[in-house]
Design an enzyme around this catalytic site. Structure first.
Site, PDB file in Angstrom:
ATOM      1  N   ASP A   4      40.085  50.396  47.303  1.00 24.84           N
ATOM      2  CA  ASP A   4      39.733  49.307  46.574  1.00 24.84           C
ATOM      3  C   ASP A   4      38.021  49.755  46.342  1.00 24.84           C
ATOM      4  O   ASP A   4      37.267  50.321  47.371  1.00 24.84           O
ATOM      5  CB  ASP A   4      39.806  48.207  47.028  1.00 24.84           C
TER       6      ASP A   4
ATOM      7  N   CYS B 272      39.558  35.563  28.111  1.00 27.33           N
ATOM      8  CA  CYS B 272      38.391  35.130  29.445  1.00 27.33           C
ATOM      9  C   CYS B 272      38.678  33.869  30.065  1.00 27.33           C
ATOM     10  O   CYS B 272      38.218  33.598  31.177  1.00 27.33           O
ATOM     11  CB  CYS B 272      37.050  35.169  28.585  1.00 27.33           C
TER      12      CYS B 272
ATOM     13  N   SER C 106      34.862  33.615  44.634  1.00 20.76           N
ATOM     14  CA  SER C 106      36.131  33.216  43.914  1.00 20.76           C
ATOM     15  C   SER C 106      37.306  33.967  44.303  1.00 20.76           C
ATOM     16  O   SER C 106      38.326  33.576  44.111  1.00 20.76           O
ATOM     17  CB  SER C 106      35.906  33.317  42.378  1.00 20.76           C
ATOM     18  N   ASN C 107      37.071  34.894  45.323  1.00 22.89           N
ATOM     19  CA  ASN C 107      38.438  35.704  45.721  1.00 22.89           C
ATOM     20  C   ASN C 107      38.637  35.070  46.938  1.00 22.89           C
ATOM     21  O   ASN C 107      39.888  35.219  47.624  1.00 22.89           O
ATOM     22  CB  ASN C 107      37.949  37.129  46.424  1.00 22.89           C
TER      23      ASN C 107
ATOM     24  N   CYS D 181      33.675  28.106  24.855  1.00 24.19           N
ATOM     25  CA  CYS D 181      34.492  28.255  26.037  1.00 24.19           C
ATOM     26  C   CYS D 181      33.677  28.722  27.227  1.00 24.19           C
ATOM     27  O   CYS D 181      32.677  28.143  27.517  1.00 24.19           O
ATOM     28  CB  CYS D 181      35.246  29.637  25.379  1.00 24.19           C
TER      29      CYS D 181
ATOM     30  N   GLY E  72      44.332  39.904  46.612  1.00 24.67           N
ATOM     31  CA  GLY E  72      45.433  38.813  46.939  1.00 24.67           C
ATOM     32  C   GLY E  72      46.565  39.270  47.616  1.00 24.67           C
ATOM     33  O   GLY E  72      47.420  38.703  48.040  1.00 24.67           O
TER      34      GLY E  72
ATOM     35  N   CYS F 154      59.812  60.304  34.459  1.00 22.41           N
ATOM     36  CA  CYS F 154      61.160  60.531  35.259  1.00 22.41           C
ATOM     37  C   CYS F 154      62.213  60.904  34.629  1.00 22.41           C
ATOM     38  O   CYS F 154      63.259  61.090  35.633  1.00 22.41           O
ATOM     39  CB  CYS F 154      61.223  59.143  36.421  1.00 22.41           C
TER      40      CYS F 154
HETATM   41 ZN   LIG Z   1      61.060  56.408  34.625  1.00 21.45          ZN
END
Ligand SMILES: [Zn+2]
Ligand SMILES: [Zn+2]
Length: 726
Positions: free
Chosen positions: A393, A519, A400-401, A683, A372, A580
């Site tokens: 990638d 999910c 569904s993309n 679900c 996306g 850092c």
């Molecule tokens: Zn940092």
């Protein structure tokens, strides 16, 4: 949209009331947004949107309207494609130079979404044609970037009572406004004095990308009747600064939308010919709602933005090609005449010029994630002429993309994402070096891949990968342009740039895994990552060419429902940061899945909390229903998901509310009514139902609590084929 609008539509395609299983799978990630849901998706499928101008604004707008499933999209443009368009008009191709713009644009749109009815208008919009065409659509997008055309569109929209969404670009500045909205917003002429722009001298594609996406978003909200629309936005691209415009109310004495019938009739006679069915009644109410002041959203820890791009695997694929960043051999010192022709309109920007264009063609940028965010960001980097673009990638395209990952096609479902993006970018700009990396980014591969590039874009979706990319960028000293999008919201910032903070400076500790993995995920409105991805490209271009002030130590937060942006200041670089800071303890890449306690992916992360005897398979549950066994079926998904599909007699209690006292009381009452002590949780995929069952077992000790393995997805596969899988 006006409820009394029953004009004849440009096609005979019947208004569709139902969505096919394929459409539900395709749009599921946006249909699970409560504001949209299935009713909103049906409104989109029945909407007619006209895009006037297939140029720098019309291309991204049409792309995201198509992806979102707008039923009928009209494309209006008389022009033909020129090489000099391709730095910003991203739906055209080198191969299409000389062809009609509406033809080249529609040919890709049809491969992205064959459900959408695309109507081509190869004409010039003028006083004679405007009303006839516009009255066939519900919503009009003015993508002409031309004040004269805007006046014609405005007159026709006022007379036909249609809202129109307009943006105008001038260098690094642009406006977005919704005119003539049904809630009494002003028309273009009401505000005319403030919107006249000088002739356009130069433009930056990525900026037009942001605005075209914003236009698409406003059209989607109008079509699905979400939120209020009559507002304006001013964007200063070089500063990444957005301001909400408080638009004046409709001007009662406006010569176009004012209600003086004598004046109006005169105007109709003078300006618009051949109007047969205009009934300009007083259909507007004067708006008294000023644009609301937006509350500042607090940034509280990692928000858990996630999509699925990077899969872990044991694959040993090697990267065959490498980029040549960081001062290696082939530095370009001159531009060819073809390059000057192609990039002339952005080189006309005084901030960029030829120097900036040379910097772009010598730059090497890595885009991690081709989803996306990666699709729009890589698209605008390629259009602008970034010489080397790496695409990383491991994933493959799924149906569904396609509502948000706009460079893939229906035909490409099941193929590698890097391949479809590479193909698209090469069609747009064959002069670039595009390097696909179909690999998993992990601690072994990251430094090796990143070292060849100058700048990295994080277009991924999970926390473990975010830490990995951050640490790799800090260790290799590369700026990191980080984007995220979830639901209607997005954010973008630049890490590790000129003494700014890194991701760890802001988020030293990963969020608890259970707050991230779920999910029944949150969903995303497809054009929101479009807006953020275009912003990522713009920030990248600014850093390469030293334009303006990049979003370092600052984050831009976008709220799509409100159509608002906020820039917040971030804490500065932390001396104690473990990667850092002054005395870093992380000097090489670590195990990020272990560090975050979560997988570097979110592919059906299987939860396994219950033993086999505490669970029912869908077939066992089917038999239980057939035997008439008394029980309470608890559907623990979000209410919006029950609108997509559900089983009869289920009681809906969302998983996140299951432990609340009033919900427990509700369950106890339902058990009493049904004279049973048996609870079955259900679900979408069988993960949240286990979590719900575990929670309920603690409070309902006298009951038998089970869940259904694989949830409704498995039910649809094995028991009821008439049920969609989303
Ligand atoms: Zn940092
Ligand atoms: Zn007006």
């Amino acid at each position: 949209m006006y409820s009394d609008n029953n004009l004849i539509k440009p096609t005979s395609k019947d208004a569709c009331q139902l969505l096919s299983h394929e459409e539900i799978a395709r749009y599921s990630r946006q249909m699970i947004l409560p504001e949209l849901g299935k009713p909103g998706q049906i409104l989109l499928a029945n909407a007619h949107v006209l895009v006037i101008g297939c140029g720098s604004l019309g291309c991204p707008a049409a792309l995201y309207l198509t992806a979102a499933g707008i039923g009928t999209i009209g494309l209006l443009d008389y022009g033909t494609v020129e090489l000099s368009n391709l730095n910003r008009e991203v739906l055209h191709t080198e191969h299409g130079v000389g062809a009609s713009k509406v033809d080249t644009a529609s040919s890709f749109l049809k491969t992205l979404n064959s459900h959408v009815n695309i109507v081509l208008h190869k004409i010039t919009l003028n006083k004679e044609t405007a009303c006839d065409i516009i009255q066939n659509y519900d919503i009009i997008l003015d993508c002409s970037n031309n004040a004269h055309t805007a006046c014609i569109i405005n007159n026709a929209c006022v007379f036909s009572r249609k809202p129109f969404v307009s943006s105008h670009l001038q260098g690094f500045e642009c406006h977005l406004r919704v005119y003539n909205s049904a809630d009494g917003g002003p028309c273009y002429k009401c505000l005319n004095s403030t919107v006249d722009l000088d002739p356009v001298t130069g433009s930056m594609g990525a900026l037009a990308g942001v605005m075209g996406c914003m236009q698409a978003l406003e059209a989607i909200k109008l079509a699905a009747k979400i939120g209020s629309a009559s507002s304006g936005l001013l964007f200063q691209g070089a500063l990444a600064k957005f301001e909400k415009e408080n638009l004046q109310e409709r001007n009662k004495s406006c010569e176009v939308c004012g209600t003086d019938p004598v004046q109006l009739n005169k105007l109709i006679e003078e300006q618009i010919c051949d109007i047969r069915t205009v009934h300009h009644t007083n259909g507007y109410k004067n708006g008294d709602e000023a644009a609301k002041v937006m509350p500042v959203k607090e940034l509280s820890g990692n928000t858990g933005f996630h999509e699925n791009y990077l899969i872990c695997s044991t694959s040993n694929e090697v990267v065959s090609e490498t980029a040549s960043g960081n001062g290696s051999s082939s530095h370009k010192m001159e531009l060819s005449s073809a390059e000057i022709a192609r990039y002339s309109s952005q080189m006309n920007l005084p901030e960029l010029g030829k120097t900036g264009q040379l910097l772009l063609s010598n730059a090497c940028v890595l885009v991690v994630g081709c989803g996306g965010l990666g699709c729009p960001s890589s698209l605008y980097l390629a259009a602008a002429g970034v010489g080397t673009i790496g695409l990383l990638d491991y994933d493959e395209v799924e149906m569904s993309n396609l509502h948000r990952q706009v460079l893939h096609t229906e035909h490409g479902v099941g193929t590698a994402k890097v391949d479809s993006v590479t193909k698209f970018l090469k069609g747009l700009n064959s002069t670039l070096k595009i390097i696909p990396h179909k690999v998993v980014l992990d601690s072994r591969t990251a430094l090796d891949v990143i070292k060849s590039y100058d700048i990295v874009l994080d277009c991924t979706d999970n926390v473990a990968t975010r830490y990995l990319i951050n640490d790799a960028c800090v260790l290799s000293n590369k700026p990191l342009i980080s984007g995220a999008a979830l639901r209607w919201e997005g954010q973008i910032t630049v890490y590790n740039y000129k003494d700014g903070p890194c991701y760890r400076c802001l988020f030293p500790k990963p969020p608890p895994p259970e707050t991230v993995t779920n999910c029944s995920d949150g969903g995303v409105m497809g054009v929101v990552p479009g807006i953020i991805g275009c912003m990522q490209a713009l920030e990248t271009i600014k850093i390469i060419t030293n334009i303006g002030s990049p979003l370092s130590s600052a984050m831009l937060l976008f709220n799509g429902l409100r159509g608002s942006f906020q820039k917040i200041k971030l804490r500065s670089k932390q001396p104690h940061c473990v990667v850092c800071g002054d005395n870093p303890t992380i000097t090489k890449l670590i195990d990020y899945e272990q560090f975050c306690g979560a997988k570097a992916e979110d592919k059906e992360a299987g939860v396994s909390l219950l033993s086999r005897d505490q669970r029912l398979t869908v077939l066992e549950y089917k038999n239980m229903l057939a035997s008439g066994s008394n029980h309470l079926l608890l559907d623990v998904r979000q209410p919006v998901e029950l609108g997509i599909c559900c089983l009869d007699n289920a009681v809906n209690i969302p998983y996140k509310e299951i432990s609340r006292a009033h919900r427990i009381e509700q369950i106890k009452l339902a058990l009493k009514e049904r004279k049973t002590s048996q609870v079955i949780c259900l679900c979408r995929r069988g993960n949240d139902s286990q979590l719900a069952a575990v929670a309920l077992k603690k409070v309902l000790q006298d009951c038998v609590v089970k869940d259904i393995v694989g949830g409704l997805t498995q039910w649809a596969r094995l028991v009821d084929n008439s049920m969609p899988i989303y």
